[in-house]
Design a protein around this motif. Structure first.
Motif, PDB file in Angstrom:
ATOM      1  N   GLY A   1       0.846  -1.189   0.000  1.00 40.02           N
ATOM      2  CA  GLY A   1       0.000   0.000   0.000  1.00 40.02           C
ATOM      3  C   GLY A   1       0.877   1.233   0.000  1.00 40.02           C
ATOM      4  O   GLY A   1       2.109   1.147  -0.086  1.00 40.02           O
ATOM      5  N   SER A   2       0.255   2.410   0.085  1.00 38.02           N
ATOM      6  CA  SER A   2       1.040   3.636   0.131  1.00 38.02           C
ATOM      7  C   SER A   2       0.439   4.591   1.159  1.00 38.02           C
ATOM      8  O   SER A   2      -0.734   4.478   1.520  1.00 38.02           O
ATOM      9  N   ASN A   3       1.258   5.524   1.604  1.00 43.18           N
ATOM     10  CA  ASN A   3       0.810   6.549   2.530  1.00 43.18           C
ATOM     11  C   ASN A   3       1.850   7.664   2.519  1.00 43.18           C
ATOM     12  O   ASN A   3       2.963   7.488   2.003  1.00 43.18           O
ATOM     13  N   SER A   4       1.514   8.789   3.099  1.00 38.51           N
ATOM     14  CA  SER A   4       2.452   9.902   3.159  1.00 38.51           C
ATOM     15  C   SER A   4       2.046  10.835   4.283  1.00 38.51           C
ATOM     16  O   SER A   4       0.913  10.772   4.775  1.00 38.51           O
ATOM     17  N   CYS A   5       2.966  11.679   4.689  1.00 36.89           N
ATOM     18  CA  CYS A   5       2.631  12.655   5.726  1.00 36.89           C
ATOM     19  C   CYS A   5       3.600  13.816   5.699  1.00 36.89           C
ATOM     20  O   CYS A   5       4.720  13.716   5.181  1.00 36.89           O
ATOM     21  N   LEU A   6       3.165  14.907   6.281  1.00 41.90           N
ATOM     22  CA  LEU A   6       4.024  16.051   6.569  1.00 41.90           C
ATOM     23  C   LEU A   6       4.484  15.878   8.009  1.00 41.90           C
ATOM     24  O   LEU A   6       3.660  15.728   8.916  1.00 41.90           O
ATOM     25  N   TYR A   7       5.787  15.879   8.224  1.00 43.24           N
ATOM     26  CA  TYR A   7       6.385  15.526   9.509  1.00 43.24           C
ATOM     27  C   TYR A   7       7.242  16.694  10.005  1.00 43.24           C
ATOM     28  O   TYR A   7       8.009  17.269   9.233  1.00 43.24           O
ATOM     29  N   ASP A   8       7.053  17.056  11.270  1.00 41.19           N
ATOM     30  CA  ASP A   8       7.741  18.246  11.799  1.00 41.19           C
ATOM     31  C   ASP A   8       9.042  17.954  12.536  1.00 41.19           C
ATOM     32  O   ASP A   8       9.620  18.834  13.174  1.00 41.19           O
ATOM     33  N   GLY A   9       9.518  16.724  12.443  1.00 41.62           N
ATOM     34  CA  GLY A   9      10.738  16.345  13.149  1.00 41.62           C
ATOM     35  C   GLY A   9      10.460  15.547  14.402  1.00 41.62           C
ATOM     36  O   GLY A   9      11.377  14.982  15.010  1.00 41.62           O
ATOM     37  N   GLU A  10       9.186  15.462  14.767  1.00 38.18           N
ATOM     38  CA  GLU A  10       8.786  14.665  15.928  1.00 38.18           C
ATOM     39  C   GLU A  10       7.439  13.983  15.712  1.00 38.18           C
ATOM     40  O   GLU A  10       7.264  12.826  16.062  1.00 38.18           O
ATOM     41  N   ARG A  11       6.477  14.716  15.140  1.00 33.33           N
ATOM     42  CA  ARG A  11       5.127  14.187  14.981  1.00 33.33           C
ATOM     43  C   ARG A  11       4.614  14.431  13.556  1.00 33.33           C
ATOM     44  O   ARG A  11       5.124  15.288  12.830  1.00 33.33           O
ATOM     45  N   ILE A  12       3.558  13.700  13.210  1.00 34.90           N
ATOM     46  CA  ILE A  12       2.859  13.926  11.949  1.00 34.90           C
ATOM     47  C   ILE A  12       1.934  15.124  12.125  1.00 34.90           C
ATOM     48  O   ILE A  12       1.119  15.152  13.048  1.00 34.90           O
ATOM     49  N   VAL A  13       2.043  16.109  11.245  1.00 36.20           N
ATOM     50  CA  VAL A  13       1.199  17.294  11.363  1.00 36.20           C
ATOM     51  C   VAL A  13       0.137  17.359  10.265  1.00 36.20           C
ATOM     52  O   VAL A  13      -0.825  18.118  10.379  1.00 36.20           O
ATOM     53  N   GLU A  14       0.300  16.558   9.220  1.00 35.13           N
ATOM     54  CA  GLU A  14      -0.719  16.514   8.169  1.00 35.13           C
ATOM     55  C   GLU A  14      -0.604  15.195   7.416  1.00 35.13           C
ATOM     56  O   GLU A  14       0.501  14.687   7.196  1.00 35.13           O
TER      57      GLU A  14
END
Length: 283
Positions: free
Chosen positions: A124-137
């Motif tokens: 499968g696939s997935n993606s995220c915006l990551y701030d260096g510690e947590r997923i933010v989007e």
């Protein structure tokens, strides 16, 4: 989170899917790897999960674990809390127990403590915006029927569509039937009548990869990644950030992935087949 804040005691890290789990025990300079069946708290009962955890306790050189960082499929909501409790029961001396999504694990593995766009490209696939510690989007992946662009399952689906509709050379079709020991009827049955059609579709990747010298096949791979970037990565609006990825599809087709990323205006920093090596560095 900062690496200087991490305790020096025994730390157990897990990267889990529904099929298998990779475990890594870090004890100072010593490391121990263990592989078990997958853990997915959405699909498994507490008893089934506890059974797998017993294998881990018995398989480790020491069960005196002080920290647990578990990343896996199905770690959401009440299922995440139930899994965390089962981990505490299996390792009662652990002072810190973290059960998080496989996407956060992937982000920490490839981006570390830096901001970035993290991607999973496997079955499968997935993606995220990551701030260096947590997923933010996070753009929802939606699975291989409604989404999962860039994944092995969608790649297999695209390939079969082109192959069976005559958009690829007939010699390739004949070779596919022979090498994969499949018929047209077998394909229809595996996709529409048997469990886990996504895994069947993703299993076609080695054949696809072996025929990348056929321009039309390479184009299918490129279009699959182009869809992934256009419908997922571009939605974050952060072309200033590096793109990193984990997964068998990202690794197998790395040149195509990098080519498409560049065409969309991104710089690719890191690609790993499995998150566990990156998570070792993170902790």
């Amino acid at each position: 989170m900062n690496p200087s804040n991490h305790p020096k005691g025994k730390t157990l890290i897990a990267d889990s899917g529904s099929t298998k789990t990779d475990w890594l025990l870090i004890d100072g300079q010593n490391e121990c790897f263990l592989h078990t069946e997958g853990i997915n708290p959405i699909l498994q009962t507490s008893g089934q999960v506890a059974g797998v955890l017993r294998q881990v306790v018995e398989g480790l050189p020491s069960s005196d674990v002080q920290e647990i960082h578990f990343y896996g499929a199905g770690c959401i909501g009440e299922h995440r809390e139930r899994l965390a409790q089962l981990l505490r029961e299996a390792f009662p001396q652990a002072g810190k127990v973290e059960a998080e999504s496989d996407l956060l694990g992937a982000a920490r593995a490839v981006c570390g403590y830096e901001e970035g766009i993290a991607c999973i490209l496997g079955t499968g696939s997935n993606s995220c915006l990551y701030d260096g510690e947590r997923i933010v989007e996070n753009v929802p992946p939606l699975g291989f029927i409604l989404g999962d662009e860039g994944s092995g399952a969608v790649l297999g689906r695209r390939f079969l569509n082109a192959l069976l509709k005559g958009r690829l050379p007939k010699a390739l079709l004949d070779g596919f039937y022979e090498e994969m020991n499949l018929t047209y009827a077998d394909i229809i049955r595996r996709v529409y009548r048997e469990p886990m059609p996504n895994r069947f579709l993703a299993s076609l990747s080695p054949f696809i990869h072996a025929h990348l010298d056929e321009p039309a096949v390479e184009q299918i791979v490129v279009e699959n990644f182009d869809d992934f970037f256009g419908k997922n990565v571009d939605k974050y609006g952060r072309k200033d950030l590096p793109v990193c990825a984990v997964g068998s599809i990202a690794c197998a087709y790395e040149p195509c992935f990098r080519h498409v990323a560049d065409a969309h205006g991104y710089e690719v920093h890191r690609i790993l087949k499995s998150p566990i090596d990156g998570l070792r560095t993170y902790y």
